[in-house]
Structures are given as C-alpha cells and as structure tokens.
Design an enzyme around this catalytic site. Structure first.
Site, PDB file in Angstrom:
ATOM      1  N   ARG A  53       0.865  -1.182   0.000  1.00  0.00           N
ATOM      2  CA  ARG A  53       0.000   0.000   0.000  1.00  0.00           C
ATOM      3  C   ARG A  53       0.894   1.222   0.000  1.00  0.00           C
ATOM      4  NH1 ARG A  53      -5.498   0.174   3.306  1.00  0.00           N
ATOM      5  NH2 ARG A  53      -5.639  -1.789   2.167  1.00  0.00           N
ATOM      6  N   SER A 149      -8.516   0.416  -0.163  1.00  0.00           N
ATOM      7  CA  SER A 149      -9.586   0.451   0.828  1.00  0.00           C
ATOM      8  C   SER A 149     -10.044   1.890   1.104  1.00  0.00           C
ATOM      9  CB  SER A 149      -9.133  -0.257   2.105  1.00  0.00           C
ATOM     10  OG  SER A 149     -10.205  -0.461   2.972  1.00  0.00           O
ATOM     11  N   ASP A 305     -17.154   1.172   3.318  1.00  0.00           N
ATOM     12  CA  ASP A 305     -15.996   1.942   2.852  1.00  0.00           C
ATOM     13  C   ASP A 305     -15.830   1.677   1.355  1.00  0.00           C
ATOM     14  OD1 ASP A 305     -14.999  -0.632   2.969  1.00  0.00           O
ATOM     15  OD2 ASP A 305     -13.065  -0.059   3.808  1.00  0.00           O
ATOM     16  N   ASP A 309     -15.460  -3.692   2.279  1.00  0.00           N
ATOM     17  CA  ASP A 309     -15.178  -4.748   3.251  1.00  0.00           C
ATOM     18  C   ASP A 309     -15.486  -4.297   4.679  1.00  0.00           C
ATOM     19  OD1 ASP A 309     -12.972  -3.052   3.532  1.00  0.00           O
ATOM     20  OD2 ASP A 309     -11.488  -4.671   3.578  1.00  0.00           O
ATOM     21  N   THR A 375      -4.010  -8.071  16.441  1.00  0.00           N
ATOM     22  CA  THR A 375      -4.810  -7.159  15.625  1.00  0.00           C
ATOM     23  C   THR A 375      -4.729  -7.547  14.155  1.00  0.00           C
ATOM     24  OG1 THR A 375      -4.212  -5.438  17.187  1.00  0.00           O
ATOM     25  CG2 THR A 375      -5.191  -4.712  15.140  1.00  0.00           C
TER      26      THR A 375
END
Length: 573
Positions: A53, A149, A305, A309, A375
């Site tokens: 990303r 995203s 979003d 997702d 996480t």
C-alpha cells in the site's frame, strides 16, 4: 547526482512500461530535484502481510505499473514454489474503482498468465469480499485485490489471499517479498490478455460470478432471519466506492425495500470528491448518509468503505438525531444476536486483543468460549479456520476498526453481508417494538457499560525504551486501582499479582496488557520505529436500576478520562 542513483534511475526508465511515470521521473531529472529522486529510490515499497500500500507515483517506493509487475512476478514465483497445482487452480484477481486499479489488475493478470498460472479476473470493479469469496468458491491457489480500501485518493494497494481464502500471514509475506526482490533484477514475463484468453489461461468473471456471490448471501445460514423487513428503513452510502450495486441487491433480496442510496456518493470515483477522507470513522465522512436518513426519517444510516469490506452505521435516537455506533458496539450487538440464533454446531466467535472484552463475556453467557488474536483480520480468519471443527463451526469475528465477518462464506471482513445482518437484527427488534439502543442497554445492564478509547502518545526522543522500562518496572497500581494481571506478548506470559504465571498462545509481539481490580484494562504497544506508544483503554461501569444509557455513558466517560490521565502520568517522561 551520485552515480549509483543515476544508474538506478536509468535502469528504471528502461523497464517502466508507463509513459506517465516515465514523464514524472524525467521532469524531476530536468528540474534537478535530486532530493525527490533520492527519496523515490531510497528503497522499495515494503511487501507485508497486508501486501502493498502506498502513494501512486514513479520509482520503487511508489505504487506504479513496474512495481505491480515486479510484485506479481515475485508472487507468481513464490506460488509456483509453494503450491504444486497452482497453474491449474489459478489465482482470482479483482480491483476497486480507484485510478489505476483497472490497469494494475490487468498487468497482474498478464504477468501471472505469462508464468503459466491460470487467472480469473473480474470483468468490472469488484468489492473486496467478492475476491476473498472467489478464492474459496473456486478453490484457487491465491487471490489478489487491487485496492487501497479507505485510504486517501492518492493511494493504491495490492492485497493477497492465500489458498485457504484468508489474508497471508508469516512466513508467506517475507517469502513473497524475497521473490519480489529477485524479480526486480530480472526481465518480467508478460502476456497480452487476448493471447492469454486464446491459450485458456484467462477466464473473465462476468455477471454470473457476481450472481454466485449474491446467491451465497441469499442462502447463507446466518442470514435467514426474515422477521418483518418491511419495518426497517435505512439510508446507504457506498462512499464513492464499489459497494452500491451489490449492497442494494442483497438488501432487496432480504426484503428490505425502504433503502435510500446517497446519489452523490453512489458511483465509483477515485477522487472521492464529497469527503475529505473516504473512511467512515473519519469526522464528516457520514454527513451525507445521515442527511439522507433524516430526509426519510430512516432508522439507520449505513455505509460501506470504498472497497465494501467494512461496515459503519449511525442509529436514530428518540430526538430524531443520529449517533454513530463504535466498531465495538456493532461487534457486541452482532455477537449477541448471532449467538442467540446459532445452531449448536456453529458457535465459534472471535475478536482481537485491542477490541472490547465484552464479546468474550457475551459468549460466556451463551456457554461458549471465544478466541482472541493479534490485531488484524489476517489473524482473526486464520485462527478461525484453524479452530473451526464440524461440531463447532465458525460463526462470527470482528475488530474494532469496523470489520465484521458474519458466517463462513468469506474468510475476510465483509461489509455487504454485515449490512444485511444488521438490517435483520434491527427488523427483529422493531417487530418487538424495540430499537438497537434498547438491545445495547440490555447488554450493558447484564455485563456493565463498556467504553473503549485509543490514544497515541508521543514520547521525548530521550525517553528510555518504553517496553523495556515497563518490563523492568511493572506497575502495581494505575491511579487508585491495583493491577491484577499483566500480559506480556513478547514473553508470551500472563503474570498475576499473586505471582502465578500462565502461558499465552499467540504469536510473539511487543505488547503489554494490564488488567485492573475495577475491571479496567490498558494495552500498551510501543512503536518499533519512533518514540511513541499506542494505548488502548477500556473501562467497565456497572449500570444501576436508576441508570439510563446516557447517565452510564457519562459516568464511564468520566472514569475513562481519569484512567487515561492516571496511566499517562505513570509513564516515564
């Protein structure tokens, strides 16, 4: 300009297939902007468990066509090494509505097919959950979705699913990264898509594939509660992303006809013109959908979003205003609702260490154990798959950052099925004359009002290593309350105040968790790269018979402020 940098730039320009990024670099060379050129060639955009990303732009530190081709060649090489039947099982590829996503996805397909790997490529933009679904549906060897995203418009990304349908976890990330490094020094294989079709290496995923996902939602065991959908009205926004068509379709299939889409945000637009930041958690991002909900006096204002997702919702209150639910509130509402309807053989639920502890307490109330992971959905899903048994199948998992997996159709967060499930919960309550707020109050009365907050704390550069300091000087109290247990995920041990020690079954991580005698909790995660720490706080306030949601929240907020203040005062300066 130093010779090494000149050689790097020349090598790049020779291999870059994109005239626009070539022109970007040439403009920097012509203007003599050596600092910017050095920054763009300072290393390589890092490939990790979340894939790639970064900001779109020329050079190995940016997202661009050459980086995408090199990444795809590295991934292809790793797949060929790791999965013996990858060529036939193939890879599923989809993409969102951002600038360059279509081109990046097509380049990816051209590289993989040239390597002999079959590719199933979506013929149009696709929500991320449809790609994760495709890996499972086709028993593919991997999946790739080109998406950033909910990042700002200048970003794009490249996300990878493994053959089990979940996001990659170690050691696959470092294995793929090593192959990308090798690929970047070699000629990249490339096949035009027309040739790939002729050779039987490329299969387009057309409308019938999208219909397969739609039918999957329609027949999902956990989405069969058709109580009074006519009682629910909701506004919806795709936030300039790719969710609208499927979201509206699956809601209609489930009997929800009072659905009002925000027209200005319905179509994919990589510029995201009506929001500062296309993330439902950001201030102002939900304004248009709440305005749409007010216009129709709708019960809910719902959002996905941009890659659909994640799921966000604001709920109408008695005064006609709307209040956004936190990710933890939605998560515990889902946990309670789904467990109350679950069959005896499908009751496995999970969440992450930084999400609310309330889900585990709700699960205990239903007589089931929940699991907890580090996480990230990569962990939630891989652990969920591993723990799922025929007599204890996966039901639900969530993380506080608006990610939910409802049922086991997709091994990743899915904002579309979550949207349907939340509408069905709302309808079930409406049929009894109740609201979402009533259900939340019921849960809080049983378990206590749980409030969660996060804080990022900048430390002075001369502050000692915070993790080492806290391990050498473990706090016995925070504020007025005793620390009853400390989890150290580096040592993988839980130490109680009485000296008893238990092992923790999680991957090692530099995280410390302190639980207090009053039920409060703080999780401390030092940054590995800069002098700051991230802290995740939770307070629990019992609700009295006289309490309303508002009074309990006010008291919890006061307790939270005192807790954060006391904790931060205890840290080394």
């Amino acid at each position: 300009m130093n010779t090494h940098l000149q050689l790097q730039i020349q090598h790049w320009l020779k291999n870059d297939p994109d005239p626009s990024t070539q022109a970007q670099l040439q403009a920097l060379i012509d203007s003599g902007n050596e600092a910017e050129l050095a920054a763009r060639f300072a290393g390589r955009l890092e490939f990790g468990t979340a894939g790639l990303r970064g900001v779109v732009g020329a050079g190995p530190m940016g997202m661009n066509r050459l980086v995408i081709r090199q990444t795809s060649a590295g991934l292809g090489a790793y797949l060929l090494e790791q999965i013996h039947d990858v060529a036939e099982r193939g890879v599923v590829i989809g993409y969102d509505g951002r600038h360059d996503s279509y081109t990046f996805a097509h380049d990816t397909a051209s590289v993989l097919t040239a390597m002999g790997i079959k590719v199933r490529l979506t013929a149009k933009v696709a929500p991320t959950p449809l790609v994760a679904f495709g890996v499972k549906h086709f028993n593919a060897a991997a999946g790739i979705v080109v998406t950033a995203s909910h990042n700002p418009p200048q970003y794009n990304g490249y996300k990878v699913y493994w053959e089990n349908g979940a996001q990659i976890i170690p050691p696959h990330d470092s294995g793929i990264a090593a192959k990308i490094e090798q690929a970047a020094t070699q000629a990249i294989p490339f096949m035009e898509l027309d040739d790939a079709i002729k050779q039987g290496k490329l299969i387009w995923l057309n409308d019938d594939y999208y219909e397969t996902y739609r039918r999957g939602v329609m027949h999902a065991k956990v989405l069969q509660n058709h109580t009074a959908p006519e009682k629910v009205s909701l506004a919806y926004t795709a936030m300039h992303g790719v969710g609208a068509d499927m979201a509206e379709t699956v809601l209609k299939d489930a009997g929800f006809t009072q659905v009002y889409s925000v027209a200005a945000q319905r179509e994919p637009d990589g510029d995201f013109p009506t929001v500062n930041f296309p993330n439902p958690e950001e201030k102002g991002a939900m304004d248009l959908v709440i305005a749409e909900a007010k216009k129709h006096s709708a019960m809910l204002a719902c959002a996905n979003d941009p890659d659909a997702d994640r799921f966000a919702v604001a709920v109408r209150k008695d005064d006609g205003e709307y209040q956004m639910l936190t990710g933890d509130q939605v998560g515990v509402l889902f946990g309670h609702y789904l467990l109350s309807h679950a069959s005896a053989d499908q009751r496995l639920v999970g969440t992450t260490i930084v999400s609310s502890s309330l889900l585990s307490k709700i699960a205990n109330g239903f007589g089931v154990e929940s699991y907890t992971t580090l996480t990230g959905f990569k962990w939630l899903m891989n652990v969920g798959i591993a723990q799922s048994q025929p007599d204890n199948q996966f039901l639900f998992a969530y993380e506080e950052a608006l990610g939910y997996t409802v049922g086991n159709m997709v091994w990743d967060k899915d904002g579309l099925s979550a949207l349907v499930a939340f509408a069905q919960l709302t309808a079930e309550l409406a049929a009894k004359g109740q609201t979402i707020w009533d259900r939340l109050e019921q849960i809080y009365r049983e378990q206590g009002f749980h409030l969660n907050a996060q804080a990022s704390i900048a430390l002075k550069p001369e502050t000692p290593n915070i993790g080492a300091y806290l391990r050498e000087h473990p706090p016995l109290t925070i504020g007025e309350h005793a620390v009853v247990s400390t989890d150290d995920l580096k040592a993988l041990s839980r130490r109680f105040a009485d000296g008893k020690v238990e092992n923790i079954n999680l991957p090692a991580s530099d995280v410390l968790t302190y639980r207090l005698s009053n039920g409060a909790r703080v999780i401390v995660r030092p940054s590995g790269t800069e002098p700051k720490i991230k802290c995740y706080y939770e307070v629990v306030e019992p609700m009295t018979a006289q309490d309303t949601l508002a009074t309990a929240q006010a008291r919890a907020t006061q307790a939270m402020e005192a807790f954060i203040s006391a904790h931060q005062a205890s840290l080394p300066k």
